[in-house]
Every structure is written in structure tokens, then in C-alpha cells.
Design an enzyme around this catalytic site. Structure first.
Site, PDB file in Angstrom:
ATOM      1  N   ASN A  52      61.770  52.110  31.746  1.00  0.00           N
ATOM      2  CA  ASN A  52      61.714  51.897  33.198  1.00  0.00           C
ATOM      3  C   ASN A  52      61.990  53.154  34.019  1.00  0.00           C
ATOM      4  OD1 ASN A  52      64.422  52.119  32.632  1.00  0.00           O
ATOM      5  ND2 ASN A  52      65.043  50.288  33.751  1.00  0.00           N
ATOM      6  N   TYR A  53      62.280  54.291  33.390  1.00  0.00           N
ATOM      7  CA  TYR A  53      62.487  55.539  34.143  1.00  0.00           C
ATOM      8  C   TYR A  53      61.148  56.031  34.683  1.00  0.00           C
ATOM      9  CZ  TYR A  53      67.037  56.069  31.693  1.00  0.00           C
ATOM     10  OH  TYR A  53      68.303  55.896  31.174  1.00  0.00           O
ATOM     11  N   SER A  54      60.947  56.365  35.928  1.00  0.00           N
ATOM     12  CA  SER A  54      61.929  56.263  36.993  1.00  0.00           C
ATOM     13  C   SER A  54      61.314  55.405  38.099  1.00  0.00           C
ATOM     14  CB  SER A  54      62.290  57.649  37.520  1.00  0.00           C
ATOM     15  OG  SER A  54      61.086  58.427  37.711  1.00  0.00           O
TER      16      SER A  54
END
Length: 317
Positions: A52-54
């Protein structure tokens, strides 16, 4: 550079891991490549990221960090020289809560593999445990992925002590894959939670620890000492909670010791972590080659017992 065994795995990792949350956030792909190249050229080999970055950056969808790492892996063609750790189950742009169901994990691993442009992930971690999904279901998903060759080992990050123990016990009882690593928040300021609740579990089970916020969002570098300093960077708002009597006491100790050893506060703060018996490889980020120097110098610094005691006492909780 002397490597350290990560938990009960066959992975030998550098004493500091690079935190890939900055890729696609505070540095673009070109700068990210420059930093990763310098990191690997210096003898380090562990890069940590998450699926899930970023997503929190305006215009991002999540996965930007993995995509940059994947592009780097494709260009450099040294996959066997680096250890890639990523995570699953955390919040995202289209997910407002954690999800550690088997269905979600098995969907997301393929997305991560595609972005990373690799056939396998060395360490796949539960980013945030949802607290609802039976631990056996989560571990069963990882079992399938290990059998399929998509992941090699598993770890956990943001998980309660109770759920961590449940997971370890379930792995033994049902012959499921066992978490080999823990990624908690831990640094000179944030000590109590890890040392009282997690460290006993870590030591009993031989878990490798790759702690995040190793420099307390930059506070332990010494650049934030008063409220006016908080506007210096995007992370300034995360540092205000450290600007109390104890925080300043820690900075004073770091100042004295760094002066004695002719180095920086960041190097000393990281060296303190590397002297902790349960810590394998602190996670640190850098957005410039100059910041990378702390990562390179920390494993070389041998602090005296007196210096370690001074830091322990300054950071007492």
C-alpha cells in the site's frame, strides 16, 4: 559486512534494512534508484516495503514503492543479491480497514509480484492484523503461497501480543507456517511497548526483529528541538509528541555521545539499537546520499558499556 541471520530462516541480512516507504512519496524513481544503488553498493541487502505504499500521497493509488523497486530489479538484474520484504493486509486507497482473509492475501500477492517484477517474495508480512480473521486462515493462505513458490518466509508487523501468540501456537498445533519475524515500532524514545509486551515473545520464539521508526521519524537525528523546527519536513507533525522533557534528555545524551565518538546523533541512535540483543536489523529510510551515511556508519560504531548505560538511563520509561 557481517550479515545477521533473520529469525529461524535461511536468510542472512545486513544489520540495517532500507525502508521503502519513501519511494514514490518523498523521492521519485530516479532518486530512489540512486539511493538503492548506493545502499547495495555499501554491502546492504534488505529492502522493506508494503503493497500500500504510498497511497496517502495525492495522486497515488498505492503500490508505487513496489513498482519502483520492481523497475530497479529489472534494470539491475541482481535479484539474488537482495532480500525483498513486503507486506499485505494494511489499509489502502480503496480499503479503510485491515484485511487478513485468505482471499485478500492470495489476490494481493499476485499484484505485489507483478509490481516487483519478480517470481518470489523473500519475506511476506502481515502488515496490520485485522483482529477478526481466524489466525489459522491467514496462516493457511501463506502455506499455499509457500507451496506455490510465491513467497519464502512470513512475518508480522502491527499485531497485538495476544494475536501473535495465537498465531505462533496455531502454527505449531496445525503444522502451518510460523511467523519468523516481527516488525514493531521501536527506538530510543518508544521503548516500553516493545520491551514489556513483545520482547519476551520474540526471545522465546527466536523471532528476527526489523523495527520501524528507528529514528523516531527523524527526531533522534537532533534536527527537531523546538516547535519552530517542525516545519522543516513533511514528517514534522509526527515529531511533536517527542518534544517533552524525556525527549530532550535523550537528545542531550545523543549529543554528548556523538561528540565523544565524533559522529552524528543518528549514527549513535542506530548503534544503540544494534546493541540490543533482540534486534536483528532496524529499518531506516533516506532521501539523500548524505542521509545514507548514517545507515552506512552505524554498524561500524562500537559503543562502550558506559555510553550504552547513559542512553538507557536517559531513555528510561
Amino acid at each position: 559486512m557481517q550479515k545477521r541471520k533473520l529469525g529461524n530462516t535461511d536468510m542472512e541480512v545486513s544489520p540495517i534494512a532500507f525502508g521503502g516507504n519513501v519511494f514514490g512519496w518523498t523521492i521519485d524513481q530516479e532518486k530512489s534508484f540512486e539511493i538503492i544503488d548506493a545502499f547495495v553498493d555499501a554491502g546492504f541487502n534488505l529492502i522493506d516495503t508494503a503493497n500500500n505504499y504510498s497511497y496517502w500521497v495525492k495522486g497515488n493509488d498505492g503500490g508505487e514503492s513496489e513498482r519502483i523497486i520492481g523497475n530497479w530489479l529489472k534494470q539491475r538484474r541482481i535479484r539474488d543479491k537482495v532480500v525483498i520484504a513486503t507486506k499485505v493486509g494494511g489499509r489502502g486507497k480503496s480499503a479503510d480497514k485491515p484485511n487478513t482473509t485468505k482471499k485478500h492475501i492470495k489476490q494481493e500477492v499476485d499484484n505485489s509480484l507483478m509490481r516487483l517484477q519478480t517470481d518470489y517474495i523473500d519475506l511476506y508480512q502481515t502488515h496490520y492484523d485485522d483482529g477478526i480473521t481466524p489466525v489459522e486462515e491467514t496462516l493457511s493462505a501463506y502455506e499455499d503461497l509457500i507451496k506455490e513458490g510465491k513467497i519464502r518466509w512470513i512475518g508480522a508487523s502491527n499485531i497485538t501480543p495476544g494475536r501473535l501468540l495465537q498465531s505462533l501456537e496455531a502454527a505449531e498445533k496445525y503444522n502451518l507456517p510460523k511467523y519468523q519475524t516481527l516488525q514493531p515500532e521501536y527506538n530510543l524514545y518508544e521503548r516500553k511497548n516493545y520491551e514489556t509486551l513483545y520482547e519476551p515473545i520474540v526471545l522465546k520464539n527466536g523471532l528476527g526483529v526489523m523495527n520501524y521508526y528507528s529514528l523516531a521519524s527523524g527526531f533522534l537525528t537532533g534536527k527537531y528541538r523546538k516547535d519552530d523546527d517542525l516545519v522543516q519536513s513533511q514528517r514534522g507533525k509526527d515529531v511533536q509528541k517527542y518534544l517533552d522533557e524525556r525527549g530532550l534528555k535523550i537528545l542531550n545524551a545523543l549529543d554528548e555521545i556523538s561528540h565523544e565518538y565524533k559522529t552524528t546523533s543518528a549514527v549513535v541512535a542506530l548503534a544503540w539499537l544494534l546493541h540490543r540483543p533482540s534486534i536483528t536489523t532496524p529499518i531506516v529510510s533516506a532521501t539523500s546520499l548524505n542521509q545514507l551515511e548514517s545507515i552506512k556508519q552505524a554498524p561500524l560504531l562500537e559503543l562502550s558499556s558506559a555510553a550504552l548505560l547513559q542512553l538507557d538511563q536517559a531513555s528510561e520509561y
